[in-house]
Motif scaffolding. Structure first.
Motif, PDB file in Angstrom:
ATOM      1  N   LEU A 389      27.583  49.548  57.605  1.00 60.76           N
ATOM      2  CA  LEU A 389      29.010  49.453  57.890  1.00 60.76           C
ATOM      3  C   LEU A 389      29.804  49.765  56.622  1.00 60.76           C
ATOM      4  O   LEU A 389      29.426  49.336  55.523  1.00 60.76           O
ATOM      5  CB  LEU A 389      29.382  48.046  58.379  1.00 60.76           C
ATOM      6  CG  LEU A 389      28.751  47.577  59.693  1.00 60.76           C
ATOM      7  CD1 LEU A 389      29.106  46.117  59.947  1.00 60.76           C
ATOM      8  CD2 LEU A 389      29.191  48.458  60.858  1.00 60.76           C
ATOM      9  N   GLU A 390      30.888  50.490  56.777  1.00 64.75           N
ATOM     10  CA  GLU A 390      31.736  50.790  55.631  1.00 64.75           C
ATOM     11  C   GLU A 390      32.538  49.553  55.214  1.00 64.75           C
ATOM     12  O   GLU A 390      32.776  48.644  56.015  1.00 64.75           O
ATOM     13  CB  GLU A 390      32.705  51.937  55.949  1.00 64.75           C
ATOM     14  CG  GLU A 390      32.044  53.303  56.020  1.00 64.75           C
ATOM     15  CD  GLU A 390      33.041  54.436  55.905  1.00 64.75           C
ATOM     16  OE1 GLU A 390      34.248  54.168  55.765  1.00 64.75           O
ATOM     17  OE2 GLU A 390      32.603  55.610  55.942  1.00 64.75           O
ATOM     18  N   THR A 391      32.958  49.553  53.957  1.00 63.55           N
ATOM     19  CA  THR A 391      33.824  48.502  53.414  1.00 63.55           C
ATOM     20  C   THR A 391      34.915  49.177  52.609  1.00 63.55           C
ATOM     21  O   THR A 391      34.657  50.175  51.924  1.00 63.55           O
ATOM     22  CB  THR A 391      33.042  47.535  52.509  1.00 63.55           C
ATOM     23  OG1 THR A 391      31.897  47.041  53.222  1.00 63.55           O
ATOM     24  CG2 THR A 391      33.910  46.369  52.069  1.00 63.55           C
ATOM     25  N   CYS A 392      36.126  48.633  52.676  1.00 69.57           N
ATOM     26  CA  CYS A 392      37.221  49.204  51.882  1.00 69.57           C
ATOM     27  C   CYS A 392      37.943  48.118  51.100  1.00 69.57           C
ATOM     28  O   CYS A 392      37.906  46.938  51.444  1.00 69.57           O
ATOM     29  CB  CYS A 392      38.212  49.953  52.777  1.00 69.57           C
ATOM     30  SG  CYS A 392      39.201  48.903  53.846  1.00 69.57           S
ATOM     31  N   GLY A 393      38.581  48.532  50.025  1.00 69.72           N
ATOM     32  CA  GLY A 393      39.383  47.641  49.206  1.00 69.72           C
ATOM     33  C   GLY A 393      40.621  48.384  48.721  1.00 69.72           C
ATOM     34  O   GLY A 393      40.645  49.619  48.700  1.00 69.72           O
ATOM     35  N   ILE A 394      41.630  47.648  48.333  1.00 67.20           N
ATOM     36  CA  ILE A 394      42.888  48.229  47.858  1.00 67.20           C
ATOM     37  C   ILE A 394      42.985  48.019  46.350  1.00 67.20           C
ATOM     38  O   ILE A 394      42.776  46.902  45.856  1.00 67.20           O
ATOM     39  CB  ILE A 394      44.105  47.595  48.561  1.00 67.20           C
ATOM     40  CG1 ILE A 394      43.911  47.616  50.086  1.00 67.20           C
ATOM     41  CG2 ILE A 394      45.385  48.331  48.175  1.00 67.20           C
ATOM     42  CD1 ILE A 394      43.754  48.992  50.678  1.00 67.20           C
ATOM     43  N   LEU A 395      43.286  49.084  45.623  1.00 70.24           N
ATOM     44  CA  LEU A 395      43.427  49.025  44.164  1.00 70.24           C
ATOM     45  C   LEU A 395      44.889  48.756  43.823  1.00 70.24           C
ATOM     46  O   LEU A 395      45.768  49.563  44.107  1.00 70.24           O
ATOM     47  CB  LEU A 395      42.984  50.353  43.538  1.00 70.24           C
ATOM     48  CG  LEU A 395      41.572  50.831  43.899  1.00 70.24           C
ATOM     49  CD1 LEU A 395      41.322  52.226  43.331  1.00 70.24           C
ATOM     50  CD2 LEU A 395      40.524  49.851  43.404  1.00 70.24           C
ATOM     51  N   CYS A 396      45.136  47.613  43.222  1.00 71.75           N
ATOM     52  CA  CYS A 396      46.508  47.213  42.882  1.00 71.75           C
ATOM     53  C   CYS A 396      46.645  47.045  41.374  1.00 71.75           C
ATOM     54  O   CYS A 396      45.673  46.783  40.666  1.00 71.75           O
ATOM     55  CB  CYS A 396      46.879  45.914  43.587  1.00 71.75           C
ATOM     56  SG  CYS A 396      46.817  46.008  45.396  1.00 71.75           S
ATOM     57  N   GLY A 397      47.852  47.174  40.892  1.00 76.28           N
ATOM     58  CA  GLY A 397      48.083  47.028  39.457  1.00 76.28           C
ATOM     59  C   GLY A 397      49.547  47.084  39.130  1.00 76.28           C
ATOM     60  O   GLY A 397      50.405  46.764  39.964  1.00 76.28           O
ATOM     61  N   THR A 398      49.832  47.533  37.914  1.00 78.53           N
ATOM     62  CA  THR A 398      51.212  47.531  37.455  1.00 78.53           C
ATOM     63  C   THR A 398      51.451  48.671  36.477  1.00 78.53           C
ATOM     64  O   THR A 398      50.507  49.325  36.012  1.00 78.53           O
ATOM     65  CB  THR A 398      51.564  46.183  36.810  1.00 78.53           C
ATOM     66  OG1 THR A 398      52.982  46.096  36.614  1.00 78.53           O
ATOM     67  CG2 THR A 398      50.852  46.020  35.463  1.00 78.53           C
ATOM     68  N   LEU A 399      52.709  48.877  36.162  1.00 78.86           N
ATOM     69  CA  LEU A 399      53.151  49.916  35.240  1.00 78.86           C
ATOM     70  C   LEU A 399      53.521  49.284  33.908  1.00 78.86           C
ATOM     71  O   LEU A 399      54.333  48.355  33.859  1.00 78.86           O
ATOM     72  CB  LEU A 399      54.367  50.643  35.845  1.00 78.86           C
ATOM     73  CG  LEU A 399      55.133  51.610  34.964  1.00 78.86           C
ATOM     74  CD1 LEU A 399      54.288  52.837  34.640  1.00 78.86           C
ATOM     75  CD2 LEU A 399      56.430  52.038  35.658  1.00 78.86           C
ATOM     76  N   ILE A 400      52.916  49.772  32.830  1.00 77.15           N
ATOM     77  CA  ILE A 400      53.206  49.274  31.482  1.00 77.15           C
ATOM     78  C   ILE A 400      53.250  50.464  30.536  1.00 77.15           C
ATOM     79  O   ILE A 400      52.289  51.234  30.465  1.00 77.15           O
ATOM     80  CB  ILE A 400      52.143  48.268  30.994  1.00 77.15           C
ATOM     81  CG1 ILE A 400      52.019  47.086  31.964  1.00 77.15           C
ATOM     82  CG2 ILE A 400      52.468  47.766  29.590  1.00 77.15           C
ATOM     83  CD1 ILE A 400      50.854  46.157  31.635  1.00 77.15           C
TER      84      ILE A 400
END
Length: 542
Positions: A389-400
Motif C-alpha cells: 500500500l502506498e503512503t504519503c506525507g506533506i512537507l511543511c516548513g517556513t521561509l527564512i
C-alpha cells in the motif's frame, strides 16, 4: 562564502509592474488559488518582518490583484463554499491597503536615495576623468584617493550589511539560522496563546499588518464589503504611483477556460482550504528578494577623538546598548554580521541567493531538506509497504532569509491502494498547518513495488502543489528498489501540459517527454545535515 551583492532597489511603479506579471489560469481549481492567496500573505509577513519592504509590497499587491481581478471570474467562484472564501479574501485585501500605503513611502525614499548616489558617483567619475586628463598624476589626486569626497556605501550595492549567500557553501549557517528562527517563532506563538489570544484572532492581527491598530482595522466593514470600493482603492493605488496618470498595463495571461476541467485526482490532493497558504502561487514570483536595509547616511560619520574626556559632568558611562541595536556603525575589525545569538526578530544580515531557475528563467529559492527525513518517513510507511500500500506525507516548513526550510513531516489521514494514496479530512490537515504558521512546500510518497518515477497521477497531483508555489517538490521513494528522487514539473512545458490535460485514467501518456525534472541533482533542493524536523501523524489511532 558570499555571492554578489543584492540587486539595486526598485521604484513602486517597477514593483507593481512585476507584481501584475503573473500567469492566471482558470483551469486551476479555485481551492488551489485560494490557498495560493493565503501563502502570498504568509510570505509577505515574513519578508516585511525581515526588512524586505520591496518584496513584501510586491506580494501584497499581487495578492490584491489576484483576489480582486482574477478570482471573481473563476468558473467555480459562485459555489457556496468558494463564495464565502472569496469574501474572506477580500477582507484580507482591505486590511492590507494600510500596509501598502505604509510601505510605499519607504520604498520610494530608498529608491530616491539610490538614484541620488548614482548621480553623485557619475559626477565624481566625470570629475576624476577630467582631472586625469589635466594632470599626469591625476589618479593620485583623485577625490577617492584623497578620501574626503568618497561617497558613502549603499547597502543595496555592497555586502557590508547584507551578504547574499550561496546555499551549497553555507549549509551549516543555514541550519543554525533555521534552528534559531524557528524556535523564536514558536516561542512567540506560545506567548501569544498564553496571553489568551485565539488562533483566529492571532491570524486576523497578523494579516491586519499593524498589531497596534488591529482592532480598528478589523472593525471596518466586517460585513458586506463592497467589492467596488476595493477595486476603486486598487485603481487609486495604481494612479497615485509616482504621478502615473493611467493604469499600469496588465501583463497577466488570463486565458478564458470554457469550463473547469479539474481532474478528480486526489493522490494526495492538495487540501481544500478556504483562504490560506502559500506562495502557493501559481504565480511566478520574482525571487529577487534581496533584503531591504535602512538607507545610508548621506555623509560619512566623523572619526571620534582618540582621547575621551569624561569630565566631571559624566556621572557614569552610558548604558551598554542592547544586542539588537548593535549594527551599522561597527568598527572594521568587528564582524559585519552579528552572531546568530545576537539576532532577534530584526532583519538578518544576509539573504540566500536563488539556487536554480525554471526553464522560463524564473528564479527558484533554495529548499533545505533534512537528509534523515526520508528514512523516518520510510519507517513510518513500512507497515503499508509490506502490505503493498502506498503512503504519503506533506512537507511543511517556513521561509527564512529568502530560503525555504522543511521542518515538519505531516502524515495526513489517508486511504491507500497499491497505486494511489488519497488524503481525507483535509480540513484537519490545514487547520494544523495554519495553526503552526507553516507553509506547504511539497509532498512525499512511496511506490511500494514500482521504480522511482513520477506517474501520470503523480504529475497531476504535484501540479496543484507547484501552482501554489513554484519551488514545491515531490519526493518519490521506491523502497523495494532502494531508490528515491526529488522532482518538480518543468515550466515550460510540463506545467502547462498537465494543466491542460483532461485525461482521467490512472496511467495515461503525455505528449512531452521532458515533463518533469530532478530538483536535487542539480536543482534548488539542498540536503542540510543537522536540520531538525518534527513528525506529526494526524491519522486516527488504529
Amino acid at each position: 562564502m558570499a555571492g554578489q551583492g543584492p540587486a539595486p532597489p526598485m521604484s513602486v511603479e517597477q514593483i507593481v509592474f512585476q507584481a501584475e506579471n503573473f500567469e492566471y489560469n482558470p483551469l486551476v481549481p479555485f481551492r488551489h488559488w485560494s490557498r495560493s492567496a493565503g501563502t502570498l500573505l504568509k510570505e509577505a509577513d515574513i519578508y516585511e518582518s525581515e526588512g524586505n519592504d520591496q518584496q513584501a509590497y510586491l506580494l501584497l499587491f499581487r495578492h490584491a490583484r489576484l483576489v480582486l481581478d482574477n478570482l471573481p471570474t473563476h468558473p467555480e467562484a459562485r459555489s457556496g463554499e468558494n463564495e464565502s472564501a472569496l469574501q474572506q479574501l477580500r477582507k484580507d485585501v482591505l486590511r492590507n491597503f494600510t500596509r501598502l500605503e505604509t510601505l510605499k513611502p519607504r520604498i520610494n525614499r530608498r529608491y530616491s536615495q539610490y538614484q541620488w548616489i548614482l548621480k553623485e558617483r557619475s559626477q565624481a567619475k566625470a570629475a576624476n576623468n577630467r582631472a586625469a586628463l589635466l594632470s599626469p598624476r591625476g589618479s593620485e589626486n583623485s577625490p577617492d584617493k584623497r578620501g574626503h569626497s568618497r561617497l558613502p556605501s549603499d547597502p543595496a550595492l555592497s555586502n557590508e550589511l547584507l551578504e547574499t549567500l550561496t546555499a551549497g557553501e553555507n549549509r551549516d549557517l543555514a541550519v543554525q539560522l533555521a534552528h534559531k528562527e524557528i524556535r523564536r517563532r514558536a516561542t512567540a506563538r506560545k506567548a501569544t496563546r498564553q496571553a489568551g489570544i485565539s488562533e483566529e484572532e492571532e491570524h486576523e492581527r497578523r494579516t491586519a499588518g499593524l498589531w497596534g491598530d488591529w482592532e480598528e482595522a478589523l472593525s471596518k466593514n466586517d460585513q458586506n464589503i463592497d467589492r467596488d470600493l476595493l477595486s476603486r482603492q486598487m485603481h487609486n493605488i495604481r494612479l497615485q504611483m509616482n504621478g502615473t496618470k493611467d493604469d499600469i498595463p496588465r501583463h497577466a495571461s488570463s486565458r478564458v477556460s470554457p469550463e473547469s476541467n479539474e481532474a478528480h485526482y486526489q493522490y494526495p490532493s492538495v487540501p481544500q482550504r478556504i483562504a490560506h497558504d502559500q506562495s502557493a502561487p501559481a504565480l511566478r514570483m520574482n525571487s529577487d528578494t534581496s533584503r531591504e536595509v535602512a538607507a545610508p547616511m548621506l555623509q560619512p560619520p566623523l572619526r571620534p577623538p582618540k582621547d575621551l574626556d569624561l569630565g566631571t559632568d559624566s556621572q557614569a558611562l552610558p548604558p551598554r546598548p542592547s544586542k539588537e541595536n548593535i549594527s551599522r556603525t561597527q568598527s572594521p575589525d568587528q564582524s559585519s554580521t552579528p552572531s546568530l545569538a545576537q539576532q532577534s526578530s530584526k532583519p538578518t544580515t544576509f539573504t540566500f541567493k536563488p539556487s536554480a531557475y525554471l526553464e522560463n528563467g524564473t528564479p527558484l529559492r533554495t529548499i533545505f531538506l533534512p537528509p534523515d527525513l526520508r528514512h523516518r518517513f520510510l519507517s513510518i510507511a513500512l507497515p503499508n509497504t509490506k502490505a503493498n500500500l502506498e503512503t504519503c506525507g506533506i512537507l511543511c516548513g517556513t521561509l527564512i532569509s529568502n530560503a525555504l526550510f522543511i521542518s515538519k513531516l505531516v502524515i495526513p489521514e489517508q486511504e491507500s491502494t497499491s497505486d494511489t494514496c488519497e488524503t481525507v479530512n483535509e480540513s484537519d490537515l490545514f487547520d494544523y498547518v495554519d495553526g503552526e504558521d507553516l507553509m506547504v512546500l511539497g509532498w512525499i510518497h512511496t511506490h511500494p513495488t514500482q521504480t522511482c518515477f513520477m506517474s501520470s497521477r503523480d504529475l497531476h497531483t504535484h501540479c496543484g502543489y507547484q501552482v501554489m508555489m513554484p519551488e514545491s517538490i515531490a519526493i518519490v521513494c521506491a523502497p523495494s528498489k532502494g531508490d528515491w528522487g526529488v522532482f518538480r514539473l518543468t515550466d515550460p512545458p510540463g506545467m502547462k501540459s498537465v494543466l491542460n490535460c483532461t485525461q482521467t485514467g490512472l496511467f495515461h501518456p503525455h505528449a512531452e517527454s521532458n515533463i518533469y525534472t530532478d530538483a536535487l541533482r542539480p536543482g534548488h533542493v539542498y540536503e542540510a545535515r543537522g536540520l531538525e524536523f518534527d513528525v506529526v501523524d494526524l491519522r486516527p489511532a488504529s
